[in-house]
Scaffold this motif. Structure first.
Motif, PDB file in Angstrom:
ATOM      1  N   VAL A 173       0.841  -1.205   0.000  1.00  0.00           N
ATOM      2  CA  VAL A 173       0.000   0.000   0.000  1.00  0.00           C
ATOM      3  C   VAL A 173       0.869   1.244   0.000  1.00  0.00           C
ATOM      4  N   ASP A 174       0.551   2.187  -0.881  1.00  0.00           N
ATOM      5  CA  ASP A 174       1.211   3.491  -0.883  1.00  0.00           C
ATOM      6  C   ASP A 174       0.149   4.557  -1.070  1.00  0.00           C
ATOM      7  N   ASP A 175       0.514   5.834  -0.784  1.00  0.00           N
ATOM      8  CA  ASP A 175      -0.466   6.908  -0.945  1.00  0.00           C
ATOM      9  C   ASP A 175      -0.516   7.432  -2.374  1.00  0.00           C
ATOM     10  N   GLY A 176       0.360   6.964  -3.220  1.00  0.00           N
ATOM     11  CA  GLY A 176       0.384   7.338  -4.624  1.00  0.00           C
ATOM     12  C   GLY A 176       1.646   6.799  -5.257  1.00  0.00           C
ATOM     13  N   ILE A 177       1.576   6.478  -6.539  1.00  0.00           N
ATOM     14  CA  ILE A 177       2.712   5.898  -7.247  1.00  0.00           C
ATOM     15  C   ILE A 177       3.036   6.777  -8.446  1.00  0.00           C
ATOM     16  N   ALA A 178       4.310   7.111  -8.588  1.00  0.00           N
ATOM     17  CA  ALA A 178       4.755   7.910  -9.733  1.00  0.00           C
ATOM     18  C   ALA A 178       5.429   6.987 -10.749  1.00  0.00           C
ATOM     19  N   THR A 179       6.704   6.657 -10.528  1.00  0.00           N
ATOM     20  CA  THR A 179       7.414   5.769 -11.450  1.00  0.00           C
ATOM     21  C   THR A 179       7.213   4.304 -11.118  1.00  0.00           C
ATOM     22  N   GLY A 180       6.975   4.004  -9.833  1.00  0.00           N
ATOM     23  CA  GLY A 180       6.774   2.621  -9.425  1.00  0.00           C
ATOM     24  C   GLY A 180       8.047   1.842  -9.172  1.00  0.00           C
ATOM     25  N   ALA A 181       9.200   2.508  -9.109  1.00  0.00           N
ATOM     26  CA  ALA A 181      10.470   1.798  -8.962  1.00  0.00           C
ATOM     27  C   ALA A 181      10.531   1.008  -7.660  1.00  0.00           C
ATOM     28  N   THR A 182      10.164   1.635  -6.551  1.00  0.00           N
ATOM     29  CA  THR A 182      10.209   0.941  -5.259  1.00  0.00           C
ATOM     30  C   THR A 182       9.227  -0.216  -5.227  1.00  0.00           C
ATOM     31  N   VAL A 183       8.047   0.011  -5.776  1.00  0.00           N
ATOM     32  CA  VAL A 183       7.016  -1.030  -5.778  1.00  0.00           C
ATOM     33  C   VAL A 183       7.464  -2.227  -6.617  1.00  0.00           C
ATOM     34  N   ARG A 184       8.105  -1.974  -7.752  1.00  0.00           N
ATOM     35  CA  ARG A 184       8.591  -3.070  -8.586  1.00  0.00           C
ATOM     36  C   ARG A 184       9.561  -3.953  -7.804  1.00  0.00           C
ATOM     37  N   ALA A 185      10.492  -3.303  -7.115  1.00  0.00           N
ATOM     38  CA  ALA A 185      11.455  -4.061  -6.320  1.00  0.00           C
ATOM     39  C   ALA A 185      10.749  -4.843  -5.227  1.00  0.00           C
ATOM     40  N   ALA A 186       9.781  -4.230  -4.586  1.00  0.00           N
ATOM     41  CA  ALA A 186       9.062  -4.892  -3.498  1.00  0.00           C
ATOM     42  C   ALA A 186       8.303  -6.112  -3.990  1.00  0.00           C
ATOM     43  N   LEU A 187       7.630  -5.989  -5.119  1.00  0.00           N
ATOM     44  CA  LEU A 187       6.860  -7.114  -5.644  1.00  0.00           C
ATOM     45  C   LEU A 187       7.775  -8.276  -6.014  1.00  0.00           C
ATOM     46  N   ALA A 188       8.919  -7.959  -6.608  1.00  0.00           N
ATOM     47  CA  ALA A 188       9.878  -9.013  -6.946  1.00  0.00           C
ATOM     48  C   ALA A 188      10.403  -9.683  -5.680  1.00  0.00           C
ATOM     49  N   ALA A 189      10.703  -8.882  -4.666  1.00  0.00           N
ATOM     50  CA  ALA A 189      11.217  -9.428  -3.411  1.00  0.00           C
ATOM     51  C   ALA A 189      10.182 -10.302  -2.726  1.00  0.00           C
TER      52      ALA A 189
END
Length: 218
Positions: A130-146
């Motif tokens: 969960v985030d309050d908004g996503i711009a590029t999604g770089a952190t989320v991509r890493a998190a999903l892979a992890a």
């Protein structure tokens, strides 16, 4: 679409996620802004609330250029952009040293915000990022892979707003993604909130304590 504040956005997302209530969920908020969004989701799903703690791995002498990211876990997961690593000729030892340094910062933040509470296990569970908004999604991509490497049974992404092209790309990386608004041109995440104040440490700690009690009660 404009949200009054992050809590309202979280309540709206919770309505879209209620079908996961019986799926052994854990809510992982991206600090700091994702925490007040995650609290009503955790409450609605009777789920524990934890932080998704990730740090960028910067290139040598170019710290703003991301080689990848390291994500807290047992064990921690490192996700790299192999194209950039090869182009810069960065050695595995250099990457390992920087990842270790960033894990130290992650540990410091967990102590600060969660008072040393250990991470909630995700193996075999439904992990809701969960985030309050996503711009590029770089952190989320890493998190999903992890989370995939760590054995999460199901990976769900929930955010009030993300650019349409980013949202489409992220859907391909998880089992389910929920966005309340998908503008063609994001501008700034804050433009979608009437109240988008910067959370201080005390507010983050208080919200996490609330989420922890709600999850434990559930």
């Amino acid at each position: 679409m404009v949200f009054h504040d992050r809590a309202e956005a979280g309540r709206r997302l919770a309505e879209r996620l209620r079908h996961l209530r019986g799926a052994d969920p854990v809510v992982l908020a991206v600090p700091r802004g994702g925490v007040p969004v995650g609290v009503p989701i955790a409450e609605a799903l009777d789920a524990p609330l934890d932080l998704l703690l990730a740090r960028k791995i910067g290139a040598p002498e170019q710290p703003e250029l991301a080689l990848g990211a390291v994500v807290e876990g047992d064990p921690p997961q490192t996700v790299l952009n192999d194209r950039i690593v090869r182009a810069l000729g960065v050695s595995p030892d250099e990457i390992a040293q920087e990842a270790e340094r960033q894990l130290g910062e992650i540990a410091r933040r967990r102590r600060l915000w969660l008072r040393g509470r250990p991470p909630v296990p995700t193996r075999g569970r439904t992990a809701i990022v969960v985030d309050d908004g996503i711009a590029t999604g770089a952190t989320v991509r890493a998190a999903l892979a992890a989370l995939a490497r760590a054995g999460a049974a199901r990976r769900v992404l929930a955010s009030p707003v993300a650019p349409k092209d980013t949202a489409e790309a992220l859907r391909a990386l998880c089992d389910e993604a929920v966005f309340l608004a998908e503008p063609a041109d994001l501008g700034s995440v804050g433009a979608f909130y009437a109240d988008f104040h910067q959370l201080d440490d005390a507010e983050v700690v208080a919200l996490l304590a609330l989420g922890g009690r709600e999850g434990a009660a559930g």
